[in-house]
Enzyme design. Structure first.
Site, short mmCIF file in Angstrom:
data_model
loop_
_atom_site.label_atom_id
_atom_site.label_comp_id
_atom_site.label_asym_id
_atom_site.label_seq_id
_atom_site.Cartn_x
_atom_site.Cartn_y
_atom_site.Cartn_z
N TRP A 1 69.08 1.98 29.01
CA TRP A 1 67.90 1.41 28.36
C TRP A 1 68.26 0.78 27.01
CZ3 TRP A 1 65.92 3.78 23.83
CH2 TRP A 1 66.15 5.15 23.64
N TYR B 1 54.05 4.98 29.92
CA TYR B 1 54.15 3.64 29.33
C TYR B 1 52.77 3.05 29.10
CZ TYR B 1 59.25 3.57 29.91
OH TYR B 1 60.60 3.84 29.81
N GLY C 1 65.95 -5.62 20.89
CA GLY C 1 65.84 -6.89 20.15
C GLY C 1 66.59 -6.85 18.83
N ARG C 2 66.99 -5.64 18.40
CA ARG C 2 67.71 -5.50 17.11
C ARG C 2 69.03 -6.25 17.11
NH1 ARG C 2 69.78 0.07 15.77
NH2 ARG C 2 71.00 -0.50 13.94
N SER D 1 62.97 -7.67 28.20
CA SER D 1 62.34 -8.92 27.75
C SER D 1 61.25 -9.36 28.71
CB SER D 1 63.40 -10.02 27.64
OG SER D 1 62.79 -11.24 27.33
N PHE E 1 69.42 -9.10 17.85
CA PHE E 1 69.17 -10.49 17.44
C PHE E 1 68.39 -10.57 16.13
CE2 PHE E 1 69.14 -10.16 22.06
CZ PHE E 1 70.27 -10.87 22.33
P1 NAP Z 1 65.91 -4.48 25.43
O1 NAP Z 1 66.18 -5.49 26.51
O2 NAP Z 1 67.04 -3.94 24.63
O3 NAP Z 1 64.84 -5.06 24.38
C1 NAP Z 1 63.79 -5.88 24.75
C2 NAP Z 1 63.16 -6.41 23.49
O4 NAP Z 1 64.10 -7.27 22.85
C3 NAP Z 1 61.91 -7.26 23.77
O5 NAP Z 1 60.93 -6.97 22.80
C4 NAP Z 1 62.44 -8.66 23.64
O6 NAP Z 1 61.46 -9.58 23.22
C5 NAP Z 1 63.48 -8.50 22.58
N1 NAP Z 1 64.47 -9.59 22.68
C6 NAP Z 1 65.23 -9.90 23.72
N2 NAP Z 1 65.98 -10.99 23.46
C7 NAP Z 1 65.67 -11.36 22.22
C8 NAP Z 1 66.13 -12.40 21.38
N3 NAP Z 1 67.07 -13.28 21.77
N4 NAP Z 1 65.60 -12.50 20.14
C9 NAP Z 1 64.67 -11.61 19.72
N5 NAP Z 1 64.20 -10.59 20.48
C10 NAP Z 1 64.71 -10.47 21.71
O7 NAP Z 1 65.19 -3.29 26.17
P2 NAP Z 1 63.95 -2.31 25.86
O8 NAP Z 1 62.69 -3.02 26.12
O9 NAP Z 1 64.11 -1.63 24.55
O10 NAP Z 1 64.21 -1.27 27.01
C11 NAP Z 1 64.37 -1.75 28.36
C12 NAP Z 1 63.70 -0.82 29.31
O11 NAP Z 1 64.32 0.45 29.26
C13 NAP Z 1 62.22 -0.53 29.04
O12 NAP Z 1 61.37 -1.54 29.56
C14 NAP Z 1 62.05 0.77 29.77
O13 NAP Z 1 61.85 0.51 31.16
C15 NAP Z 1 63.39 1.45 29.57
N6 NAP Z 1 63.38 2.45 28.46
C16 NAP Z 1 63.65 3.74 28.78
C17 NAP Z 1 63.68 4.70 27.79
C18 NAP Z 1 63.98 6.12 28.15
O14 NAP Z 1 63.83 7.01 27.29
N7 NAP Z 1 64.40 6.39 29.36
C19 NAP Z 1 63.46 4.35 26.43
C20 NAP Z 1 63.19 3.01 26.15
C21 NAP Z 1 63.18 2.07 27.16
P3 NAP Z 1 61.04 -10.79 24.25
O15 NAP Z 1 60.21 -10.15 25.30
O16 NAP Z 1 60.28 -11.72 23.37
O17 NAP Z 1 62.31 -11.38 24.79
#
Ligand code: NAP
Length: 290
Positions: free
Chosen positions: A200, A46, A206-207, A255, A209
């Site tokens: 995950w 990361y 964020g898609r 987030s 929203f």
């Molecule tokens: P997520 O919670 O689906 O997406 C987070 C993103 O969405 C942030 O950029 C956030 O921005 C945005 N978001 C949330 N609420 C929103 C809203 N109301 N309007 C607009 N944007 C909004 O999760 P993710 O970050 O993709 O993944 C979560 C975790 O999973 C990662 O941190 C990682 O630890 C893990 N992960 C694992 C893998 C794997 O291959 N194992 C792959 C990807 C991720 P804001 O911060 O501004 O709210």
């Protein structure tokens, strides 16, 4: 001792993008803890191998917190980045030597003596199950890693490694915009084995929203209708959708906003009925169930 992760997990993937001071990062850890979010999801790669150290630097400000946290990390991907000049192409490596080196690196960066859970990040076509299982056993004996799992593994890939050493989870993507694990046997396997999947991108990164494609727009419209009917936020609803699966998933929130984490935790009190759940399924799929 069995592993207990918090019902909602905090994801550290994007931590390097938040441009926070060590004190702000510590505050984020503490605010999550106050909400009952005690498990933190990392990976060696990361932030191009920088995030674990950012977290460790914050944790060093309050080392007493370590025993209240569960630290999850992953390894097995090798990025071709300046920090790793020997890695000329992006590839996978689940050899014992690489896994051990990565764990040592994660422990040093996170400034801890143990990982609560280590996952193989992606299925490696060259994975040698016996060699990897022996490496896991040794890391466990040394107290460096307490539990093991995988991420993005198909049911067959999971079954192979699980036949050599008990795995505790498969960390996979799931949301109304990514429904494949509901139908390809991945979540059936979790339920069969009684292993809770980690999820995950429960908000589709964020898609849910802000996505502008047709599927995202359909899900946004349905989320809006349902959240009006149920008087909850769309974030709460999205987490309730994931949590509703009988495999009892553990969603990882990505987030930076603690308010979003609060809305995720609120979903633990909301059980969608089948019609509500399938409305979001249908919105993602673009058609009714057969
Ligand atoms: P997520 O919670 O689906 O997406 C987070 C993103 O969405 C942030 O950029 C956030 O921005 C945005 N978001 C949330 N609420 C929103 C809203 N109301 N309007 C607009 N944007 C909004 O999760 P993710 O970050 O993709 O993944 C979560 C975790 O999973 C990662 O941190 C990682 O630890 C893990 N992960 C694992 C893998 C794997 O291959 N194992 C792959 C990807 C991720 P804001 O911060 O501004 O709210």
């Amino acid at each position: 001792m069995s592993l207990v992760l918090s019902r909602i997990i905090a994801g550290a993937w994007r931590l390097d993008q938040w441009q926070w001071s060590p004190q702000q990062r510590l505050r984020w850890i503490e605010d999550n803890l106050a909400l009952g979010i005690s498990s933190f999801d990392h990976a060696d790669i990361y932030g191009a191998y920088t995030v674990e150290a950012l977290f460790g630097e914050a944790l060093a400000l309050a080392p007493g917190l370590r025993d209240q946290l569960q630290l999850v990390s992953k390894c097995g991907i090798r990025l071709a980045v300046p920090a790793r000049p020997g890695d000329l192409i992006h590839h996978y490596d689940t050899s014992a030597a690489h896994v051990r080196a990565s764990v040592e690196q994660s422990l040093a960066a996170l400034r801890t003596d143990r990982l609560d859970l280590l996952l193989i990040h992606r299925p490696d076509a060259l994975l040698e199950a016996d060699e990897l299982a022996a490496c896991f056993e040794a890391l466990r004996r040394e107290g460096k890693v307490l539990h093991f799992g995988v991420s993005n593994f198909s049911p067959a890939q999971f079954a192979l490694l699980h036949s050599r050493i008990p795995l505790v989870t498969n960390q996979i993507e799931l949301s109304p915009l990514h429904r494949q694990p509901l139908h390809d046997g991945t979540l059936d396997q979790c339920q069969q084995l009684g292993l809770r999947p980690m999820i995950w991108s429960p908000l589709a990164g964020g898609r849910l929203f802000t996505g502008e494609d047709d599927a995202a727009r359909r899900v946004q419209a349905e989320l809006q209708r349902l959240s009006g009917e149920l008087s909850v936020s769309a974030t709460t609803l999205a987490f309730a959708w994931v949590l509703r699966h009988p495999s009892r998933p553990l969603p990882i929130i990505g987030s930076r906003r603690i308010e979003a984490a609060r809305e995720a935790v609120a979903a633990l009190q909301l059980k969608l009925d089948a019609q509500q759940w399938y409305r979001l399924w249908r919105a993602g799929a673009g058609h009714d169930v057969p």
